[in-house]
Design a protein around this motif. Structure first.
Motif, PDB file in Angstrom:
ATOM      1  N   UNK A 152       0.830  -1.200   0.000  1.00 13.71           N
ATOM      2  CA  UNK A 152       0.000   0.000   0.000  1.00 13.71           C
ATOM      3  C   UNK A 152       0.868   1.254   0.000  1.00 13.71           C
ATOM      4  N   UNK A 153       0.384   2.291  -0.690  1.00 11.82           N
ATOM      5  CA  UNK A 153       1.056   3.586  -0.733  1.00 11.82           C
ATOM      6  C   UNK A 153       0.286   4.545   0.175  1.00 11.82           C
ATOM      7  N   UNK A 154       0.971   5.244   1.082  1.00 10.52           N
ATOM      8  CA  UNK A 154       0.251   6.147   1.996  1.00 10.52           C
ATOM      9  C   UNK A 154      -0.561   7.193   1.232  1.00 10.52           C
ATOM     10  N   UNK A 155      -1.754   7.521   1.720  1.00  9.98           N
ATOM     11  CA  UNK A 155      -2.552   8.572   1.074  1.00  9.98           C
ATOM     12  C   UNK A 155      -1.829   9.909   1.088  1.00  9.98           C
ATOM     13  N   UNK A 156      -2.181  10.786   0.151  1.00 10.47           N
ATOM     14  CA  UNK A 156      -1.641  12.140   0.177  1.00 10.47           C
ATOM     15  C   UNK A 156      -1.972  12.819   1.495  1.00 10.47           C
ATOM     16  N   UNK A 157      -3.182  12.554   2.009  1.00 11.26           N
ATOM     17  CA  UNK A 157      -3.616  13.190   3.244  1.00 11.26           C
ATOM     18  C   UNK A 157      -2.767  12.783   4.433  1.00 11.26           C
ATOM     19  N   UNK A 158      -2.053  11.647   4.328  1.00 10.61           N
ATOM     20  CA  UNK A 158      -1.236  11.179   5.442  1.00 10.61           C
ATOM     21  C   UNK A 158      -0.003  12.044   5.648  1.00 10.61           C
ATOM     22  N   UNK A 159       0.316  12.908   4.699  1.00 14.30           N
ATOM     23  CA  UNK A 159       1.480  13.787   4.838  1.00 14.30           C
ATOM     24  C   UNK A 159       1.262  14.878   5.882  1.00 14.30           C
ATOM     25  N   UNK A 160       0.030  14.982   6.371  1.00 14.22           N
ATOM     26  CA  UNK A 160      -0.278  16.022   7.347  1.00 14.22           C
ATOM     27  C   UNK A 160      -0.630  17.354   6.719  1.00 14.22           C
ATOM     28  N   UNK A 161      -0.715  17.364   5.381  1.00 19.86           N
ATOM     29  CA  UNK A 161      -1.028  18.600   4.674  1.00 19.86           C
ATOM     30  C   UNK A 161      -2.444  19.061   5.013  1.00 19.86           C
TER      31      UNK A 161
END
Length: 387
Positions: free
Chosen positions: A211-220
């Motif tokens: 699995x690839x972390x969601x963009x939202x997981x970057x804390x943005x």
């Protein structure tokens, strides 16, 4: 009719559903989960629990706009386990993730605002943005998804208010955006102060790879994340959710109040009961095993059916295979001949915001068994090789 409504194109997928209801038709057109794989017993138990005792009376009453507290807590816990730390207060339950798109458009877009989308993209997202009066601008992509360099150019030239992406097992192409590109896109959009809508209805349907972390997981704080029960539970529930930063959350709640007050109370209560009593992880593994075999059956059958020079995607998950025929074929012109043979697909052109590649088509592999898929491709082969 209003100018906005005149600017919204019809969905060929929805139109094709009416043409493919005959039992003899093998349809690769709709992105439909397999109904024989629904956890009917588990959902029956969940609805029984939601309607039991005094709680059952509350399940038939009006409810808070934000959604059922138990459901939001369960979804937040599940998202956190999947690598996206989430608190229930960040979530808004929606009537399917399609409604979440409409709410985002209502909350964030003025008429004439620019929305950037990967080319090609989910056609119902194009409808939602058209209905909001937005101008949709396509960003070129390749086999790895949206091109960050092309996005940088669009951000500079068009100044979009919002970027819409299905980064994991995209509809219609099945592509997955890699971690490096996700970081680049998060940084680019943050620098240009552009909202990102990360639509993730297929992310749990992974058949190989990590699995690839969601963009939202970057804390943005500029990324809004959309999730859904439609692909892992049942689409008839019309249950989705929107994870939004605090800066925009109250505006989205007001938009939902104006749209429908709240999502179905009984369906939310049943979903909360289901998550508390059923093993959804085991059910997802069951779905992945079944869909993996169906994906493999479609790719194997297409290998012998397509003309030389055709390009067939091989997705790591999701529901779709993307096919491009060689030359200047228009797949929309091939569809009537396919329907005459009792097989259906979706021409690729409607998925494009800009000039379309008309030689493309989308094939969904989830609805039929491996034997039915093989028969469907056998019917389709003469059509694909007709020009």
């Amino acid at each position: 009719m209003s100018r906005r409504s005149r600017g919204v194109t019809r969905s060929p997928v929805r139109d094709l559903l009416a043409l493919t209801q005959r039992p003899e038709v093998i349809s690769f057109a709709g992105g439909l989960p397999a109904p024989e794989l629904f956890d009917l017993a588990g959902w029956r138990t969940a609805f029984d629990g939601a309607l039991a005792g005094d709680a059952g009376r509350r399940s038939l009453q009006y409810a808070p706009t934000e959604g059922d507290a138990a459901l939001r807590a369960a979804v937040a816990e599940r998202m956190t386990r999947r690598g996206l730390p989430t608190d229930e207060a960040e979530l808004l339950v929606t009537t399917g993730s399609q409604q979440a798109l409409s709410l985002v458009a209502a909350a964030l877009l003025d008429p004439g605002a620019v929305v950037a989308v990967e080319e090609p993209t989910y056609l119902a997202a194009l409808q939602a943005f058209q209905a909001a009066g937005a101008r949709v601008v396509a960003v070129p992509s390749d086999a790895e998804g949206i091109d960050p360099a092309a996005l940088a150019d669009v951000l500079e030239r068009e100044r979009p208010a919002l970027l819409y992406l299905v980064p994991t097992f995209a509809n219609p192409t099945g592509r997955t955006l890699g971690a490096e590109r996700r970081r680049a896109i998060a940084e680019l959009t943050a620098a240009h102060r552009v909202w990102v809508v990360e639509d993730d209805p297929y992310g749990e349907l992974r058949y190989r790879g990590d699995a690839v972390p969601p963009l939202a997981a970057s804390g943005a704080e500029h990324v809004l994340y959309l999730g859904s029960f439609s692909k892992i539970g049942a689409p008839g529930l019309r249950l989705g959710w929107l994870r939004a930063p605090e800066s925009v959350r109250s505006t989205l709640v007001v938009a939902k109040q104006a749209a429908d007050l709240h999502t179905s109370t009984i369906d939310q209560a049943a979903a909360a009961a289901y998550l508390a009593t059923a093993d959804l992880d085991a059910h997802v593994r069951y779905l992945c095993a079944a869909y993996r075999a169906r994906r493999d059956a479609l790719i194997e059958a297409l290998a012998d059916a397509v003309p030389a020079g055709a390009e067939v995607s091989d997705p790591d998950g999701g529901m779709f295979v993307w096919l491009r025929l060689p030359g200047n074929v228009d797949t929309e012109r091939l569809l009537p001949a396919a329907l005459e043979r009792d097989v259906a697909f979706v021409p690729g052109a409607p998925f494009y915001a800009g000039p379309p590649d008309r030689a493309t088509m989308r094939l969904s592999f989830t609805t039929h068994t491996a034997d039915e898929i093989a028969e469907g491709v056998r019917r389709l082969a003469p059509v694909l090789n007709a020009e």
